[in-house]
Design a protein around this motif. Structure first.
Motif, PDB file in Angstrom:
ATOM      1  N   PHE A   1      28.221 -49.690  -6.547  1.00 41.62           N
ATOM      2  CA  PHE A   1      28.392 -47.453  -6.238  1.00 41.62           C
ATOM      3  C   PHE A   1      26.696 -47.563  -6.351  1.00 41.62           C
ATOM      4  N   GLN A   2      26.159 -46.391  -6.010  1.00 40.34           N
ATOM      5  CA  GLN A   2      24.055 -46.310  -6.323  1.00 40.34           C
ATOM      6  C   GLN A   2      23.758 -44.763  -5.930  1.00 40.34           C
ATOM      7  N   TRP A   3      23.629 -44.275  -7.274  1.00 39.75           N
ATOM      8  CA  TRP A   3      23.235 -42.703  -7.369  1.00 39.75           C
ATOM      9  C   TRP A   3      22.003 -42.644  -6.348  1.00 39.75           C
ATOM     10  N   SER A   4      21.698 -41.951  -5.452  1.00 39.06           N
ATOM     11  CA  SER A   4      20.913 -41.407  -4.924  1.00 39.06           C
ATOM     12  C   SER A   4      20.822 -39.875  -5.032  1.00 39.06           C
ATOM     13  N   SER A   5      19.125 -39.299  -5.061  1.00 36.60           N
ATOM     14  CA  SER A   5      19.062 -37.500  -4.594  1.00 36.60           C
ATOM     15  C   SER A   5      19.561 -37.601  -2.978  1.00 36.60           C
ATOM     16  N   PRO A   6      19.883 -36.815  -2.808  1.00 29.19           N
ATOM     17  CA  PRO A   6      19.794 -35.797  -1.086  1.00 29.19           C
ATOM     18  C   PRO A   6      19.200 -36.671  -0.160  1.00 29.19           C
ATOM     19  N   PRO A   7      17.629 -36.340  -0.710  1.00 28.62           N
ATOM     20  CA  PRO A   7      16.938 -36.914   0.326  1.00 28.62           C
ATOM     21  C   PRO A   7      17.006 -38.539   0.728  1.00 28.62           C
ATOM     22  N   GLU A   8      16.799 -38.972  -0.684  1.00 29.60           N
ATOM     23  CA  GLU A   8      16.984 -40.280  -0.525  1.00 29.60           C
ATOM     24  C   GLU A   8      18.494 -40.964   0.091  1.00 29.60           C
ATOM     25  N   ALA A   9      19.447 -39.941  -0.124  1.00 32.80           N
ATOM     26  CA  ALA A   9      20.582 -40.536   0.553  1.00 32.80           C
ATOM     27  C   ALA A   9      20.706 -40.816   2.151  1.00 32.80           C
ATOM     28  N   ILE A  10      20.398 -39.468   2.509  1.00 29.34           N
ATOM     29  CA  ILE A  10      19.827 -38.919   3.893  1.00 29.34           C
ATOM     30  C   ILE A  10      18.492 -40.008   4.349  1.00 29.34           C
ATOM     31  N   GLU A  11      17.503 -40.303   3.658  1.00 25.70           N
ATOM     32  CA  GLU A  11      17.173 -42.060   4.296  1.00 25.70           C
ATOM     33  C   GLU A  11      17.805 -42.757   4.342  1.00 25.70           C
ATOM     34  N   ARG A  12      18.811 -43.468   3.658  1.00 28.01           N
ATOM     35  CA  ARG A  12      19.697 -44.743   3.633  1.00 28.01           C
ATOM     36  C   ARG A  12      19.944 -44.363   4.746  1.00 28.01           C
ATOM     37  N   PHE A  13      21.055 -43.208   4.805  1.00 30.00           N
ATOM     38  CA  PHE A  13      21.620 -42.846   5.578  1.00 30.00           C
ATOM     39  C   PHE A  13      20.704 -43.585   7.510  1.00 30.00           C
TER      40      PHE A  13
ATOM     41  N   TRP B   1      26.706 -44.681   5.045  1.00 37.00           N
ATOM     42  CA  TRP B   1      26.895 -44.400   5.971  1.00 37.00           C
ATOM     43  C   TRP B   1      28.067 -43.245   5.496  1.00 37.00           C
ATOM     44  N   PHE B   2      28.097 -41.728   6.305  1.00 43.97           N
ATOM     45  CA  PHE B   2      28.648 -41.161   5.947  1.00 43.97           C
ATOM     46  C   PHE B   2      29.158 -40.503   6.815  1.00 43.97           C
TER      47      PHE B   2
ATOM     48  N   GLU C   1      26.597 -31.373   3.981  1.00 45.99           N
ATOM     49  CA  GLU C   1      26.233 -30.786   2.347  1.00 45.99           C
ATOM     50  C   GLU C   1      24.991 -31.664   1.906  1.00 45.99           C
ATOM     51  N   PHE C   2      25.212 -32.732   1.709  1.00 46.40           N
ATOM     52  CA  PHE C   2      22.521 -33.562   1.450  1.00 46.40           C
ATOM     53  C   PHE C   2      22.320 -32.492   2.159  1.00 46.40           C
ATOM     54  N   CYS C   3      22.773 -32.315   2.908  1.00 45.02           N
ATOM     55  CA  CYS C   3      20.922 -31.117   3.745  1.00 45.02           C
ATOM     56  C   CYS C   3      21.077 -30.356   3.120  1.00 45.02           C
ATOM     57  N   ARG C   4      22.316 -29.394   2.379  1.00 47.96           N
ATOM     58  CA  ARG C   4      22.487 -28.497   2.038  1.00 47.96           C
ATOM     59  C   ARG C   4      21.657 -28.492   0.703  1.00 47.96           C
TER      60      ARG C   4
END
Length: 146
Positions: A1-13, A19-20, A27-30
């Motif tokens: 598990f890792q906590w990420s901000s929405p922009p960080e999660a999108i970049e990691r994706f 993957w999500f 929702e991350f984009c929102r």
């Protein structure tokens, strides 16, 4: 598990570290509209009594990818199959690029492959919701018409 901000999660994706599924990408984009949890709490508290809308994404299959159509999109069916009992499948011989060029009213997630998603929205969100920020992979180059 890792906590990420929405922009960080999108970049990691986008870099294929994680993957999500498309609804979570949307929702991350929102969530990218808010710079802090406090802003999100303030927004959600002010909007809470406005109402909700039931959504059922409808998949449109194209030769070079898929489009998840959402309510308000010009290609969204008038009577979507909310239960899955009708087993409706929508398909087209047109390429995703052509559908994007021909279209004018978008509320969709374009799926080129499992790690290449793009959100396109140019409709007004209902019930004072906030539209997602348009986030796309470098390989998605359609005009957003936002």
């Amino acid at each position: 598990f890792q906590w990420s901000s929405p922009p960080e999660a999108i970049e990691r994706f986008k870099s294929q570290e994680i993957w999500f599924p498309p609804p979570q990408f949307y929702e991350f984009c929102r969530l990218c509209n808010f710079s802090s949890l406090g802003e999100l709490v303030k927004f959600s508290s002010a909007r809470a009594l406005e109402g909700c809308e039931r959504w059922m994404p409808v998949m449109l299959s194209a030769p070079d990818g898929f489009i998840q159509l959402l309510p308000g999109d010009e290609l969204y069916p008038e009577d979507p199959d909310y239960t899955g009992e009708k087993k409706i499948t929508m398909s087209t011989d047109k390429k995703v690029e052509d559908l994007m060029k021909e279209g004018g009213i978008f509320h969709r997630i374009v799926i080129k492959n499992i790690n290449n998603l793009a959100v396109y929205v140019n409709i007004q969100a209902k019930y004072k919701h906030i539209n997602p920020l348009m986030m796309k992979n470098e390989n998605s180059d359609y005009n957003s018409r936002l």
